[in-house]
Design an enzyme around this catalytic site. Structure first.
Site, PDB file in Angstrom:
ATOM      1  N   LYS A 177      -8.304 -12.639  20.695  1.00 52.74           N
ATOM      2  CA  LYS A 177      -8.338 -13.137  22.230  1.00 52.74           C
ATOM      3  C   LYS A 177      -6.513 -13.230  22.335  1.00 52.74           C
ATOM      4  CE  LYS A 177      -6.963 -16.316  24.034  1.00 52.74           C
ATOM      5  NZ  LYS A 177      -5.867 -16.556  25.176  1.00 52.74           N
ATOM      6  N   GLU A 251      -2.269 -22.364  12.626  1.00 54.18           N
ATOM      7  CA  GLU A 251      -0.971 -22.211  12.197  1.00 54.18           C
ATOM      8  C   GLU A 251      -0.245 -22.709  13.399  1.00 54.18           C
ATOM      9  OE1 GLU A 251       0.637 -21.068   9.731  1.00 54.18           O
ATOM     10  OE2 GLU A 251      -0.931 -20.207   8.646  1.00 54.18           O
ATOM     11  N   CYS A 285       8.068 -20.121  15.458  1.00 55.23           N
ATOM     12  CA  CYS A 285       7.547 -21.229  15.075  1.00 55.23           C
ATOM     13  C   CYS A 285       8.378 -21.995  13.863  1.00 55.23           C
ATOM     14  CB  CYS A 285       6.058 -21.122  14.727  1.00 55.23           C
ATOM     15  SG  CYS A 285       5.903 -19.642  13.421  1.00 55.23           S
ATOM     16  N   GLU A 384       9.257 -29.950  19.289  1.00 59.95           N
ATOM     17  CA  GLU A 384       9.557 -28.390  19.277  1.00 59.95           C
ATOM     18  C   GLU A 384       9.947 -27.823  20.745  1.00 59.95           C
ATOM     19  OE1 GLU A 384       6.267 -25.991  18.902  1.00 59.95           O
ATOM     20  OE2 GLU A 384       7.322 -24.886  17.173  1.00 59.95           O
TER      21      GLU A 384
END
Ligand code: NAD
Length: 481
Positions: A177, A251, A285, A384
């Site tokens: 996806k 993750e 990331c 973040e």
């Protein structure tokens, strides 16, 4: 302008059931560059049915490891042929500078597939051991089943490859996806899958937004979810999988520390530190976004980093000279501007950057920004930001540096920048994080486990450890002697 009306199900492109389209918008020009079907729950049902059939009845899960390895190698080769097209597409979609996207976006993807083709050939999928009473026990590593791979937009093909490699090596079937922001690059992937000649239904690919994606995660026909994305979404997906006792790998995000030690050689370290912090416009990331700097070298480090960042060329992601392209979307640009405001209001000082560049009339650009005199409790040090924004935090003594590095909700990446690599390794071992580098900007090693401590995730990708989540153990106990 690309118009697509199909999704990839059962080994071929088929018409989607969707009435609505996903607009893929260029972050350089703010113009629509492609439209693809916004897959519906009915599309997901078809994709899951195809993957189920390929797993339950198809030959693929019973292919030998060598046959599966050959299939992965064919997929990798088919992608390599399309490298430039894929690099251009991804840079057009998400703003990744074209100068690095061939390596970061495409070569990384084929490399990770090649690693798993190699692992499939040598991994002990099946062994017989002596049981408690001396009886033979055959211990199989059986494929976990039908997997849903839900991926983000920042390194879309690479993240897919980190899931497809081990899934195929294990003998699983997959529904990928893709993220709406990067819904065009799955089309060359679909061609590559066809060329790789895997049995129909082994790999299925579609793009969809949040609701349909969640429908896929909840689907009773899915045995395992492998998710890469934000911690907020990961927590939601983890809750769904927990309720359903569905296997799940997460993750997630990071706020990784780059620890500069007193004996660092700045001439060699600073360019690499900036690479580790700002690659892919800071949309990585494991990026090192919190630099911890000893007071004895503080001004020197801040000045060197600021000079390096101020000299970076900001511009269209498709210009080969560009070092910092636009961030993926208006929503993301506005969010980053909010962080820049928050940093200034909290009292952090701006060494360079600090806003949207005046030179760019269109596009979602942010100046490479360095904050200093940052306290680790400030929002810009804890959350973040996912853009070209770095913060510098001063420290006194290595113990304090280690404590600040570990004072984070996250634990994904990190780095130690120092004169003695051996000492750097000792410091690295005290940081609660999944991967940490010493004097190198290489954020991931594909032969070694990659993943998060704390809110950066659950489970690992890459290396043999990344194969384990796609396998179930089965013990077949036989009579003794
Ligand atoms: P996101 O969480 O918004 O979306 C990721 C994917 O999940 C997309 O495909 C999205 O459509 C889908 N999604 C969103 N809501 C969902 C739901 N409720 N159920 C099921 N699927 C849903 O993340 P993003 O903004 O696309 O990506 C950026 C984030 O990804 C950052 O936090 C970054 O750190 C993280 N990331 C982590 C890694 C890693 O390996 N740890 C790698 C790359 C990116």
């Amino acid at each position: 302008m690309q118009e697509q009306s199909q999704i990839f199900v059962g080994g071929k492109l088929v018409k989607s059931d969707a009435k609505t389209r996903i607009d893929v918008i260029s972050p350089n020009t703010e113009e629509v560059i492609g439209r693809v079907p916004d897959a519906t729950p009915a599309d997901v049902d078809r994709a899951v049915a195809a993957a189920r059939e390929a797993f339950d009845k198809g030959p693929f899960p019973r292919w030998s490891p060598e046959e599966r390895a050959d299939g992965i190698s064919r997929l990798s080769e088919a992608l390599k042929k399309r490298s430039q097209e894929i690099a251009n597409t991804i840079s057009s979609e998400n703003g990744s500078p074209i100068a690095s996207s061939l390596g970061l976006q495409v070569l990384s993807s084929t490399m990770v597939l090649d690693v798993y083709a190699g692992l499939a050939r040598e991994f002990p999928f099946d062994e017989t051991r002596k049981g408690l009473m001396g009886q033979p026990v055959r211990v199989r590593r059986a494929p976990v089943g039908v997997c849903a791979a839900v991926v983000p937009w920042n390194v879309p093909l690479y993240v897919m490859a980190m899931k497809l490699g081990p899934a195929l090596a294990a003998g699983c079937t997959v529904i990928v996806k893709a993220a709406p922001e990067t819904a065009l690059d799955p089309y060359p992937l679909m061609e590559a899958i066809q060329e790789a000649n895997l049995p129909p239904g082994v790999l299925n690919v579609l793009s969809a937004g949040r609701e349909t994606s969640e429908y896929l995660v909840k689907h009773a026909g899915v045995d395992k979810v492998s998710f890469t994305g934000s911690t907020a979404t990961g927590s939601r997906i983890g809750a769904i999988c927990g309720e359903q006792v569905k296997r799940c790998t997460l993750e997630l995000g990071g706020k990784s520390a780059g620890i500069v030690l007193e004996d660092v050689n700045l001439a060699s370290a600073v360019p690499q530190m900036l690479g580790a912090g700002l690659m892919n416009n800071g949309q990585a990331c494991a990026a090192q976004t919190r630099f911890l700097v000893p007071r004895s070298r503080y001004k020197e480090v801040v000045d060197a980093m600021a000079a390096g960042m101020a000299a970076m060329k900001v511009g269209s992601s498709l210009d080969p000279a560009t070092q910092i392209g636009p961030v993926v979307a208006k929503r993301q640009r506005d969010k980053i501007l909010g962080y820049l405001d928050a940093g200034k209001k909290a009292g952090a000082k701006v060494a360079t950057g600090g806003g949207a560049p005046k030179s760019e009339k269109k596009g979602w650009f942010i100046e490479p920004t360095l904050f200093y005199d940052v306290d680790n409790q400030m929002k810009i040090a804890r959350e973040e930001i996912f853009g070209p924004v770095l913060v510098v935090i001063p420290y006194d003594g290595e113990e304090e540096a280690i404590a600040i590095a570990n004072d984070s909700d996250y634990g994904l990446g990190g780095g130690v920048w120092c004169g003695s690599t051996a000492h750097g390794v000792e410091v690295a071992a005290r940081i609660r994080t999944g991967t940490i580098t010493v004097n190198t900007a290489m954020l991931v090693d594909m032969k070694s486990p990659f993943g998060g401590f704390k809110k950066s995730g659950i489970g690992r990708e890459c290396g043999p450890e990344g194969l384990a989540p796609y396998l179930e153990y089965q013990s077949i106990i036989q009579p003794a002697g």
